[in-house]
Scaffold this motif. Structure first.
Motif, short mmCIF file in Angstrom:
data_model
loop_
_atom_site.label_atom_id
_atom_site.label_comp_id
_atom_site.label_asym_id
_atom_site.label_seq_id
_atom_site.Cartn_x
_atom_site.Cartn_y
_atom_site.Cartn_z
N LYS A 333 0.83 -1.21 0.00
CA LYS A 333 0.00 0.00 0.00
C LYS A 333 0.86 1.26 0.00
O LYS A 333 0.55 2.24 -0.69
CB LYS A 333 -0.95 -0.01 1.21
N SER A 434 -3.48 -4.51 10.95
CA SER A 434 -4.12 -3.54 10.04
C SER A 434 -3.12 -2.50 9.56
O SER A 434 -2.59 -1.72 10.38
CB SER A 434 -5.27 -2.83 10.75
N ARG A 436 -1.63 0.89 8.31
CA ARG A 436 -2.09 2.26 8.53
C ARG A 436 -0.98 3.24 8.13
O ARG A 436 0.17 3.11 8.56
CB ARG A 436 -2.42 2.46 10.01
N ASP A 448 -6.27 4.84 6.73
CA ASP A 448 -6.33 3.55 6.05
C ASP A 448 -6.25 3.81 4.56
O ASP A 448 -6.87 4.76 4.05
CB ASP A 448 -7.65 2.84 6.37
N ASP A 450 -7.37 2.41 1.30
CA ASP A 450 -8.28 1.38 0.80
C ASP A 450 -9.29 2.00 -0.16
O ASP A 450 -9.73 3.14 0.03
CB ASP A 450 -9.02 0.72 1.97
#
Length: 526
Positions: A333, A434, A436, A448, A450
């Motif tokens: 990400k 998760s 972040r 986040d 996404d």
């Protein structure tokens, strides 16, 4: 359920392992390239030995292929650059037939020393040539290893047990490893000058092709005996024949040839020459071992993400994979974020880890960063072909591991070099799971990453958020999450919004018209 094709004859236990591990398997051997092309699109994995040729054409037809597993060490029959470009992992089993191949080299050395094949042939003809064969002892002789890796080290240990002296030429052999093996590390010319026997244990590369050339054969000690159970092409076969004919080389034994199957080698029929048809790995034990190993490795990859003995991506054990999975998701990400924001301006990438991340295997984390970053250039990028694509674009990639405590228990930072200077983003894991974002170009922003998001840089001023909300509301764009950070009061601010619905070019243009807006970009995350 993943599906694998075994396209070459293999121990039946390999198929049993696949099925036991939850992988569907078909055993279809002897297919022509055209026949293989017609069916390969059905499979996630391809298990091969030496017969199947995995060419560019086969790979182009392999629309679902994720892994090729070679039961054995040699991968000359796999187009690895093409597989890498397509994102297909290529694995081999480098240790399954090591002992077998090393023992074959020792056997051929003894056969040369005592002229066993010729003595056997004449004895069976009723000639009883007792006085016709005068051999040499190996005890006290010097063995020269060209290549001191896994197989070479086994040959060395066997030779030392035979009371031979061992010298080794291998650019990758460290002095410490040489001492551990009990061998003397030398340069190639010294080896050629001192060795009574020479055995080769190196892959065929541009650097090793014809390493025993006409010129190097001339540098050898008169009466040397040469054994090659590694790869064809390491020895100049025409030059070797001339050296045998002249008597400079007392004997040679080849298990491999430059062209196989060898039908008309110039060496055939030459006195003091022994050959076998690529039998180095041909023992029952080795065939079982490599078949079981390739099945286990491929099943690990397809079921749990473990990567073992891969030739075109970092290794990742089945035990490591679950631990690294959230870190790799975070890394991908971060790479995707900075790739979408900076794109073609990037000339170098640095991946830094600290805290818990610094205790892990960093190679998969770096590969995941590159996979996310390179997605702006290709929609088929993954961890296999991302480093290949990065190299193709001339990106300099650097890894940094920090042994220090920071603000977070774990942190991954990605810094890119551009014409406008270095830009970095950083992220952590919440609840150890998760991903972040925690820093964006020097601004503290927790978000986040996404779905569809808007990235906006603006001058911090009262009323801006209200005006932005009105603009999006009028366009029927719903705000899902809202993340804001700024350098200082009244200074530059960065905003990340997750949004529902389509954001048109017209909406982006309207946002750009708002007072204080400097940058607007639409981002998409998997």
């Amino acid at each position: 359920m993943p599906k694998v094709l075994i396209s070459d004859k293999m121990d039946p236990n390999a198929a049993a392992i696949f099925r036991m591990r939850g992988v569907e398997v078909d055993e279809i051997t002897g297919k022509t390239p055209e026949e293989l092309k017609a069916i390969i699109g059905q499979y996630d994995g391809l298990a091969i030995r030496s017969s199947t040729k995995v060419t560019q054409e086969i790979l182009d037809a392999a629309t679902n292929l994720k892994v090729v597993g070679r039961a054995g060490i040699g991968v000359d029959n796999v187009d690895i650059p093409a597989a890498s470009a397509k994102g297909v992992v290529v694995m081999n089993t480098p240790f399954g037939n090591s002992i077998t191949t090393a023992e074959h080299a020792i056997a051929l050395m003894f056969a040369l020393a005592r002229q066993l094949p010729e003595a056997n042939a004449q004895t069976q003809q009723g000639l009883w040539p007792k006085n016709g064969f005068m051999g040499v002892e190996v005890t006290g002789k010097t063995l020269g290893l060209i290549g001191a890796g896994n197989i070479g080290s086994i040959v060395a240990s066997r030779a030392l047990g035979l009371k031979m002296k061992v010298v080794a030429f291998d650019p990758f052999l460290t002095p410490e490893r040489a001492v551990e093996m009990g061998v003397e590390k030398v340069d190639l010319d010294t080896l050629l000058d001192r060795a009574d026997f020479i055995t080769l244990h190196t892959p065929l590369t541009d650097q090793t092709r014809n390493i025993l050339s006409k010129e190097n054969l001339a540098k050898t000690k008169k009466g040397v005996r040469i054994v090659n159970c590694a790869r064809g092409g390491l020895v100049d076969e025409a030059a070797l024949k001339a050296a045998l004919d002249s008597g400079h080389v007392a004997g040679a034994a080849l298990d491999v040839f430059e062209s196989e199957p060898a039908k008309d080698s110039p060496l055939f029929g030459t006195p003091n020459f022994i050959c076998t048809p690529h039998l180095g790995a041909s023992t029952n034990e080795a065939q079982v071992n490599v078949a079981l190993q390739v099945a286990e490795q491929m099943a690990d990859f397809l079921v749990s993400g473990g990567v073992t003995n891969a030739l075109n991506m970092p290794s990742l054990s089945a035990e490591e994979a679950p631990k690294l999975k959230p870190y790799m998701a975070l890394a991908e990400k971060l790479g995707s974020l900075i790739g979408q924001l900076e794109g073609d301006a990037i000339t170098a990438v640095a991946v830094e880890v600290e805290g818990h991340a610094a205790e892990l295997n960093q190679k998969p984390i770096t590969a995941a960063v590159l996979a996310g970053l390179m997605r702006v250039y290709s929609d088929t990028v993954n961890m296999v072909n991302a480093p290949f694509l990065a190299k193709e674009r001339g990106l300099d990639v650097r890894e940094v591991r920090h042994d220090r405590e920071g603000d977070y228990q774990t942190l991954v930072r990605v810094t890119v070099t551009t014409a406008n200077g270095d830009k970095s983003v950083a992220g952590t894991l919440f609840g150890h799971a998760s991903p972040r974002l925690v820093e964006l170009f020097g601004i503290k922003v927790e978000a986040d990453l996404d779905g569809t998001m808007l990235y906006i840089v603006n001058q911090d001023a009262p009323g801006f958020i209200g005006r932005l909300g009105s603009t999006l509301g009028e366009a029927q764009v719903n705000i899902g999450t809202f993340h804001l950070g700024r350098r200082n009061q009244g200074g530059e601010a960065a905003l990340l919004l997750s949004v529902d619905g389509a954001v048109t070019e017209g909406v982006l243009a309207d946002i750009c018209k708002l007072a204080g807006v400097k940058t607007v970009k639409l981002l998409r995350f998997a």
